[in-house]
Design a protein around this motif. Structure first.
Motif, PDB file in Angstrom:
ATOM      1  N   TYR A  70      -4.739  -6.788  -4.428  1.00 41.91           N
ATOM      2  CA  TYR A  70      -4.958  -5.368  -4.164  1.00 41.91           C
ATOM      3  C   TYR A  70      -5.477  -4.687  -5.428  1.00 41.91           C
ATOM      4  O   TYR A  70      -4.984  -4.944  -6.539  1.00 41.91           O
ATOM      5  CB  TYR A  70      -3.659  -4.684  -3.758  1.00 41.91           C
ATOM      6  N   TYR A  71      -6.463  -3.767  -5.256  1.00 45.48           N
ATOM      7  CA  TYR A  71      -7.044  -3.008  -6.366  1.00 45.48           C
ATOM      8  C   TYR A  71      -6.918  -1.519  -6.095  1.00 45.48           C
ATOM      9  O   TYR A  71      -7.094  -1.070  -4.951  1.00 45.48           O
ATOM     10  CB  TYR A  71      -8.525  -3.355  -6.532  1.00 45.48           C
ATOM     11  N   ASP A  72      -6.655  -0.755  -7.166  1.00 52.11           N
ATOM     12  CA  ASP A  72      -6.571   0.696  -6.997  1.00 52.11           C
ATOM     13  C   ASP A  72      -7.952   1.329  -7.092  1.00 52.11           C
ATOM     14  O   ASP A  72      -8.974   0.629  -7.196  1.00 52.11           O
ATOM     15  CB  ASP A  72      -5.578   1.313  -7.997  1.00 52.11           C
ATOM     16  N   VAL A 103      -3.382  -4.411  -8.844  1.00 53.52           N
ATOM     17  CA  VAL A 103      -2.003  -3.925  -8.925  1.00 53.52           C
ATOM     18  C   VAL A 103      -1.001  -4.890  -8.292  1.00 53.52           C
ATOM     19  O   VAL A 103       0.212  -4.748  -8.503  1.00 53.52           O
ATOM     20  CB  VAL A 103      -1.871  -2.532  -8.275  1.00 53.52           C
ATOM     21  N   VAL A 108      -0.221   5.569  -7.045  1.00 60.09           N
ATOM     22  CA  VAL A 108      -1.232   4.521  -7.182  1.00 60.09           C
ATOM     23  C   VAL A 108      -1.888   4.319  -5.822  1.00 60.09           C
ATOM     24  O   VAL A 108      -1.232   3.864  -4.874  1.00 60.09           O
ATOM     25  CB  VAL A 108      -0.618   3.195  -7.682  1.00 60.09           C
ATOM     26  N   VAL A 109      -3.154   4.678  -5.711  1.00 58.31           N
ATOM     27  CA  VAL A 109      -3.858   4.599  -4.427  1.00 58.31           C
ATOM     28  C   VAL A 109      -4.650   3.303  -4.367  1.00 58.31           C
ATOM     29  O   VAL A 109      -5.583   3.087  -5.145  1.00 58.31           O
ATOM     30  CB  VAL A 109      -4.803   5.801  -4.240  1.00 58.31           C
ATOM     31  N   ILE A 110      -4.282   2.440  -3.452  1.00 60.84           N
ATOM     32  CA  ILE A 110      -4.985   1.167  -3.275  1.00 60.84           C
ATOM     33  C   ILE A 110      -6.188   1.401  -2.379  1.00 60.84           C
ATOM     34  O   ILE A 110      -6.057   1.924  -1.270  1.00 60.84           O
ATOM     35  CB  ILE A 110      -4.048   0.101  -2.688  1.00 60.84           C
ATOM     36  N   GLU A 111      -7.348   1.001  -2.852  1.00 63.77           N
ATOM     37  CA  GLU A 111      -8.577   1.198  -2.081  1.00 63.77           C
ATOM     38  C   GLU A 111      -9.159  -0.100  -1.556  1.00 63.77           C
ATOM     39  O   GLU A 111      -9.901  -0.092  -0.578  1.00 63.77           O
ATOM     40  CB  GLU A 111      -9.628   1.911  -2.951  1.00 63.77           C
ATOM     41  N   VAL A 122       0.831  -1.208   0.000  1.00 64.28           N
ATOM     42  CA  VAL A 122       0.000   0.000   0.000  1.00 64.28           C
ATOM     43  C   VAL A 122       0.864   1.256   0.000  1.00 64.28           C
ATOM     44  O   VAL A 122       0.658   2.178  -0.815  1.00 64.28           O
ATOM     45  CB  VAL A 122      -0.970   0.000   1.200  1.00 64.28           C
ATOM     46  N   MET A 144       3.001   1.612  -3.350  1.00 70.37           N
ATOM     47  CA  MET A 144       2.210   2.063  -4.495  1.00 70.37           C
ATOM     48  C   MET A 144       1.807   3.529  -4.342  1.00 70.37           C
ATOM     49  O   MET A 144       1.798   4.298  -5.311  1.00 70.37           O
ATOM     50  CB  MET A 144       0.973   1.183  -4.660  1.00 70.37           C
ATOM     51  N   ARG A 145       1.498   3.940  -3.130  1.00 72.59           N
ATOM     52  CA  ARG A 145       1.112   5.340  -2.907  1.00 72.59           C
ATOM     53  C   ARG A 145       2.250   6.282  -3.306  1.00 72.59           C
ATOM     54  O   ARG A 145       2.024   7.384  -3.790  1.00 72.59           O
ATOM     55  CB  ARG A 145       0.728   5.552  -1.447  1.00 72.59           C
TER      56      ARG A 145
END
Length: 255
Positions: free
Chosen positions: A222-224, A230, A185-188, A177, A180-181
Motif C-alpha cells: 500500500y502507498y499513500d 506504508v 495517512v491516506v492510502i491511494e 486503509v 491508516m486513514r
C-alpha cells in the motif's frame, strides 16, 4: 536421486486414481480402513493419513460412525481483487465473504519492534533493521482456511498512534486503509504482484494442505498520496480451492 515418496502420499495418489476412474462414484462408501490398509500393505495410521489428505482436497468426506465416502467435487471459488474492495468502511475480506454468503473470521498474532529484513525494507523504502510491526493472519470462511498473510508496517508511521497493533485499538478489524486513514495517512494505491508457488510447511499447516501443494502468492504493498509505502504483505491462497480474479476499472466507461 529423488527422495522416495512417503507411503501415505503413494496410497493417496492411488485412491485418487481409482476415484477418477469411477471405481467408487459420488456418494459411495469406501471399504473399511482395515481392508484398504491390508490391500496396500500399510499400517492403519498410513491409510488414515492418506484419506485425511483426500478429505482436505475435497474428494472424500468422513461421516461419524458410518465411514468414509466419495463426496461431490468441491467448487473452486473465485476471489475478486478490486479497487472497490478497498473503499468499503469494513474489512475487505469480511465484505468479500459476505457477498458470497459465507461466514468470515480470522486469527492474528502481532509482534512490535521486529527488525525489517532486507527484502521487506526494500519494499517499504526503509533501512534494513528498522523497527516494524509484523502480523501473521489466518483467514477462514465457514471455518475453512482461505488464505494466510504476513504483514509488515513501519513503526515510524504507526509507532506513536493507537493503531500500532492492527487487531487492537479503536480500528481493530477494519483493514489497513481505514486504520491508516484514522491517523491521517491516506492510502491511494495498492500494488499486487501474483506469483505461483509451492506451500512451505508453515503455510501448509495453516491452510490445511500439504507441503509443496500449489498456492498463489500475492505480494501486496500500500502507498499513500505521496507515494510512500506504508504497509506490505505476502498473501498465500490455496490454488485447489480458489482462483484469483482482478477487477480493473476502465477510465471513461459509461455508468
Amino acid at each position: 536421486m529423488a527422495a522416495e515418496q512417503p507411503p501415505y502420499l503413494r496410497v493417496a495418489h492411488d485412491l485418487r486414481r481409482r476415484i477418477a476412474a469411477g471405481e467408487w462414484a459420488v456418494g459411495d462408501r469406501l471399504p473399511s480402513r482395515a481392508r484398504l490398509a491390508a490391500e496396500y500393505e500399510v499400517g492403519p495410521n498410513v491409510l488414515q493419513k492418506a484419506q485425511e489428505r483426500l478429505i482436505v482436497e475435497g474428494l472424500l468426506e468422513g461421516r461419524a460412525g458410518s465411514g468414509t465416502y466419495v463426496r461431490m467435487p468441491r467448487e473452486r471459488l473465485r476471489m475478486v481483487r478490486s479497487r472497490r474492495r478497498e473503499r468499503r468502511e469494513d474489512s475487505p475480506f469480511r465484505s468479500d465473504m459476505r457477498e458470497q454468503g459465507r461466514r468470515s473470521s480470522w486469527e492474528s498474532h502481532s509482534e512490535a519492534r521486529v527488525a525489517a529484513p532486507e527484502r521487506i525494507a526494500e519494499r517499504l523504502a526503509i533501512a534494513p533493521g528498522d523497527p516494524c510491526v509484523r502480523t501473521v493472519y489466518e483467514f477462514l470462511a465457514d471455518g475453512w482456511p482461505v488464505q494466510v498473510s504476513e504483514s509488515w508496517e513501519p513503526m515510524a508511521i504507526t509507532g506513536d498512534s493507537p493503531i500500532v497493533l492492527p487487531e487492537l485499538g479503536p480500528c481493530a478489524g477494519l483493514g489497513v486503509v481505514e486504520r491508516m486513514r484514522s491517523i491521517g495517512v491516506v492510502i491511494e494505491t495498492a500494488v499486487e504482484v501474483p506469483r505461483p508457488a509451492r506451500a512451505t510447511q508453515a503455510q501448509a499447516n495453516l491452510l490445511g494442505i500439504s507441503l509443496g501443494d500449489l498456492i498463489m502468492e500475492i505480494e501486496r504493498t500500500y502507498y499513500d498520496a505521496d507515494g510512500r509505502p506504508v504497509e506490505t504483505a505476502d498473501i498465500a491462497v490455496p490454488d485447489a480451492r480458489w482462483e484469483i480474479a482482478y477487477e480493473i476499472p476502465v477510465e471513461g466507461a459509461s455508468p
